[in-house]
Design a protein around this motif. Structure first.
Motif, PDB file in Angstrom:
ATOM      1  N   LEU A 170       0.786  -0.876   0.318  1.00 16.19           N
ATOM      2  CA  LEU A 170      -0.258   0.052  -0.083  1.00 16.19           C
ATOM      3  C   LEU A 170       0.957   1.274   0.011  1.00 16.19           C
ATOM      4  N   VAL A 171       1.944   1.636   0.928  1.00 20.55           N
ATOM      5  CA  VAL A 171       2.355   2.476   1.116  1.00 20.55           C
ATOM      6  C   VAL A 171       3.698   2.615  -0.280  1.00 20.55           C
ATOM      7  N   SER A 172       3.995   1.305  -0.966  1.00 18.33           N
ATOM      8  CA  SER A 172       4.434   1.649  -2.255  1.00 18.33           C
ATOM      9  C   SER A 172       3.342   2.204  -3.470  1.00 18.33           C
ATOM     10  N   ALA A 173       2.446   1.514  -3.858  1.00 17.61           N
ATOM     11  CA  ALA A 173       1.631   2.557  -4.112  1.00 17.61           C
ATOM     12  C   ALA A 173       1.586   4.479  -4.022  1.00 17.61           C
ATOM     13  N   ILE A 174       0.997   3.957  -2.667  1.00 13.26           N
ATOM     14  CA  ILE A 174       0.920   5.672  -2.439  1.00 13.26           C
ATOM     15  C   ILE A 174       1.923   7.031  -2.645  1.00 13.26           C
ATOM     16  N   ARG A 175       3.424   5.964  -2.626  1.00 14.13           N
ATOM     17  CA  ARG A 175       4.840   6.805  -3.246  1.00 14.13           C
ATOM     18  C   ARG A 175       4.852   7.223  -4.665  1.00 14.13           C
ATOM     19  N   LYS A 176       3.817   5.463  -5.271  1.00 10.52           N
ATOM     20  CA  LYS A 176       4.180   5.799  -6.885  1.00 10.52           C
ATOM     21  C   LYS A 176       3.053   7.090  -7.243  1.00 10.52           C
ATOM     22  N   GLY A 177       1.624   7.167  -6.798  1.00 13.44           N
ATOM     23  CA  GLY A 177       0.832   8.306  -7.046  1.00 13.44           C
ATOM     24  C   GLY A 177       1.287   9.223  -6.788  1.00 13.44           C
ATOM     25  N   PHE A 178       2.320   9.837  -5.758  1.00 15.28           N
ATOM     26  CA  PHE A 178       2.798  10.809  -5.400  1.00 15.28           C
ATOM     27  C   PHE A 178       3.584  11.252  -5.819  1.00 15.28           C
ATOM     28  N   ARG A 179       4.438  10.457  -6.746  1.00 16.56           N
ATOM     29  CA  ARG A 179       5.464  10.983  -7.708  1.00 16.56           C
ATOM     30  C   ARG A 179       4.815  11.162  -8.812  1.00 16.56           C
ATOM     31  N   GLU A 180       4.451  10.487  -8.877  1.00 13.55           N
ATOM     32  CA  GLU A 180       3.379  10.746 -10.318  1.00 13.55           C
ATOM     33  C   GLU A 180       2.410  12.082 -10.569  1.00 13.55           C
ATOM     34  N   ALA A 181       2.228  12.610  -9.819  1.00 14.76           N
ATOM     35  CA  ALA A 181       1.299  13.875  -9.433  1.00 14.76           C
ATOM     36  C   ALA A 181       1.873  15.584  -9.396  1.00 14.76           C
ATOM     37  N   VAL A 182       3.382  15.087  -8.631  1.00 10.97           N
ATOM     38  CA  VAL A 182       3.664  16.350  -7.504  1.00 10.97           C
ATOM     39  C   VAL A 182       4.548  16.659  -8.828  1.00 10.97           C
ATOM     40  N   LEU A 183       4.405  17.499  -8.923  1.00 12.03           N
ATOM     41  CA  LEU A 183       4.965  18.361 -10.133  1.00 12.03           C
ATOM     42  C   LEU A 183       7.092  17.799 -10.352  1.00 12.03           C
ATOM     43  N   PRO A 184       6.935  18.059 -11.803  1.00 10.70           N
ATOM     44  CA  PRO A 184       8.274  17.181 -12.190  1.00 10.70           C
ATOM     45  C   PRO A 184       9.041  18.570 -11.179  1.00 10.70           C
ATOM     46  N   GLN A 185       9.367  19.404 -11.425  1.00  9.10           N
ATOM     47  CA  GLN A 185      10.342  20.517 -11.160  1.00  9.10           C
ATOM     48  C   GLN A 185      10.685  20.642  -9.604  1.00  9.10           C
ATOM     49  N   VAL A 186       9.815  19.584  -8.078  1.00  9.72           N
ATOM     50  CA  VAL A 186      10.169  19.548  -7.247  1.00  9.72           C
ATOM     51  C   VAL A 186      10.294  18.641  -6.615  1.00  9.72           C
ATOM     52  N   ARG A 187       9.903  16.918  -7.929  1.00 10.98           N
ATOM     53  CA  ARG A 187       9.580  15.615  -7.403  1.00 10.98           C
ATOM     54  C   ARG A 187      11.024  14.793  -6.471  1.00 10.98           C
ATOM     55  N   SER A 188      11.913  15.846  -6.628  1.00  8.48           N
ATOM     56  CA  SER A 188      12.917  15.407  -6.143  1.00  8.48           C
ATOM     57  C   SER A 188      13.061  15.800  -4.825  1.00  8.48           C
ATOM     58  N   ARG A 189      12.004  16.995  -4.281  1.00 10.95           N
ATOM     59  CA  ARG A 189      12.182  17.451  -3.070  1.00 10.95           C
ATOM     60  C   ARG A 189      11.709  17.230  -1.821  1.00 10.95           C
ATOM     61  N   ALA A 190      10.155  16.889  -2.664  1.00  5.47           N
ATOM     62  CA  ALA A 190       9.084  16.418  -1.510  1.00  5.47           C
ATOM     63  C   ALA A 190       9.593  15.606  -0.789  1.00  5.47           C
ATOM     64  N   ARG A 191       8.752  15.827   0.137  1.00  2.00           N
ATOM     65  CA  ARG A 191       9.290  14.296   0.863  1.00  2.00           C
ATOM     66  C   ARG A 191       7.753  13.437   1.626  1.00  2.00           C
ATOM     67  N   LEU A 192       7.715  12.403   0.939  1.00  4.24           N
ATOM     68  CA  LEU A 192       6.785  12.026   1.608  1.00  4.24           C
ATOM     69  C   LEU A 192       7.274  10.634   2.629  1.00  4.24           C
ATOM     70  N   ARG A 193       6.583  10.197   4.043  1.00  9.84           N
ATOM     71  CA  ARG A 193       8.016   9.813   4.896  1.00  9.84           C
ATOM     72  C   ARG A 193       6.653   8.924   5.685  1.00  9.84           C
ATOM     73  N   HIS A 194       7.310   8.664   6.447  1.00 10.10           N
ATOM     74  CA  HIS A 194       6.764   7.541   7.893  1.00 10.10           C
ATOM     75  C   HIS A 194       6.471   8.290   9.356  1.00 10.10           C
ATOM     76  N   ALA A 195       5.660   8.091   9.891  1.00  6.24           N
ATOM     77  CA  ALA A 195       5.561   8.954  11.034  1.00  6.24           C
ATOM     78  C   ALA A 195       6.115   7.504  11.847  1.00  6.24           C
ATOM     79  N   ARG A 196       6.686   8.458  13.069  1.00  4.02           N
ATOM     80  CA  ARG A 196       7.192   7.786  13.731  1.00  4.02           C
ATOM     81  C   ARG A 196       6.650   7.827  15.411  1.00  4.02           C
ATOM     82  N   GLY A 197       6.301   6.670  15.825  1.00  8.62           N
ATOM     83  CA  GLY A 197       5.408   6.668  17.120  1.00  8.62           C
ATOM     84  C   GLY A 197       4.370   6.847  16.530  1.00  8.62           C
ATOM     85  N   TRP A 198       3.381   7.997  16.304  1.00  9.15           N
ATOM     86  CA  TRP A 198       2.073   8.836  15.444  1.00  9.15           C
ATOM     87  C   TRP A 198       1.458   8.197  17.012  1.00  9.15           C
TER      88      TRP A 198
END
Ligand code: ZN
Length: 230
Positions: A170-198
């Protein structure tokens, strides 16, 4: 007194305690909790952003094209109605009823009920229909998160919630959808990460946010401005 939802509390805890704190500045972020529904908290310009009606930052009720499923909010086609835990459980049940000899169908016969986790576990085990539902859900979540980054310019999205535990697909699919939707010029900078101890962050965030609100009220009273006003 402001009673905060869990996602706002968790977002604020990330703002105050998360790794982004070390980078300094205002540290805007979007915090998303995937559980029975999809909650979210948005920190913009160093403040929890609630918008005009207190519903600001609720990405769970963003419309997903092509889905007409009824959401708990009363609208149809919300992200939560596609990818929330409650929605996944009800899709799993529909699939099991439609095909009693399928893996989900047999699981339902044994257990008497199905949860979102049952569907995700079957997907992890390679059950093709479950994989399809899981991936559709993950891509939809990632797409909405990527669009949120484009719209708001937040540099970081933090994912928390029980639904993500032991569901790497599920996390992989979320990451894929995220990468595809984020504007190319910010793709390498926009972070998507797991919370710790949420689960602890909600409580800690509630405390920190109560302190912040109290400070805001004191400040507002001193300046003759409405409490909590921007
Ligand atoms: Zn909704």
């Amino acid at each position: 007194m402001v009673v905060e939802n869990d996602a706002n509390c968790a977002a604020w805890a990330e703002r105050m305690l998360g790794p982004g704190r070390a980078r300094g500045g205002e540290h805007d972020l979007l915090y998303v909790v995937m559980g029975t529904g999809i909650g979210s908290g948005l920190v913009l310009h160093g403040q929890v952003h609630r918008g005009a009606w207190g519903t600001g930052g609720e990405i769970g009720h963003t419309q997903v094209p092509g889905s007409g499923r009824l959401c708990g909010c009363g609208n149809r086609g919300c992200l939560e109605a596609v990818a929330g835990g409650r929605a996944l459980a009800s899709v799993a049940l529909e699939m099991a009823k439609a095909s009693p000899s399928s893996r989900l169908g047999r699981l339902r016969a044994r257990q008497g009920a199905l949860s979102a986790w049952d569907l995700l576990r079957e997907a992890e085990a390679g059950d093709a229909p479950s994989v399809e539902v899981r991936d559709r859900a993950g891509l939809a979540v990632g797409g909405v998160l990527g669009s949120a980054v484009n719209l708001l310019g937040v540099p970081e999205v933090v994912l928390g919630g029980r639904l993500l535990y032991r569901a790497p697909g599920l996390v992989s699919a979320i990451r894929k959808g995220f990468r595809e939707a984020v504007l190319p010029q910010v793709r390498s900078r926009a972070r998507l990460r797991h919370a710790r101890g949420w689960e602890h962050r909600n409580a800690v965030g509630a405390m920190l946010l109560a302190q912040q609100n109290a400070k805001g009220q004191a400040k507002g009273a001193g300046r003759g401005r409405p409490a909590g006003g921007f």
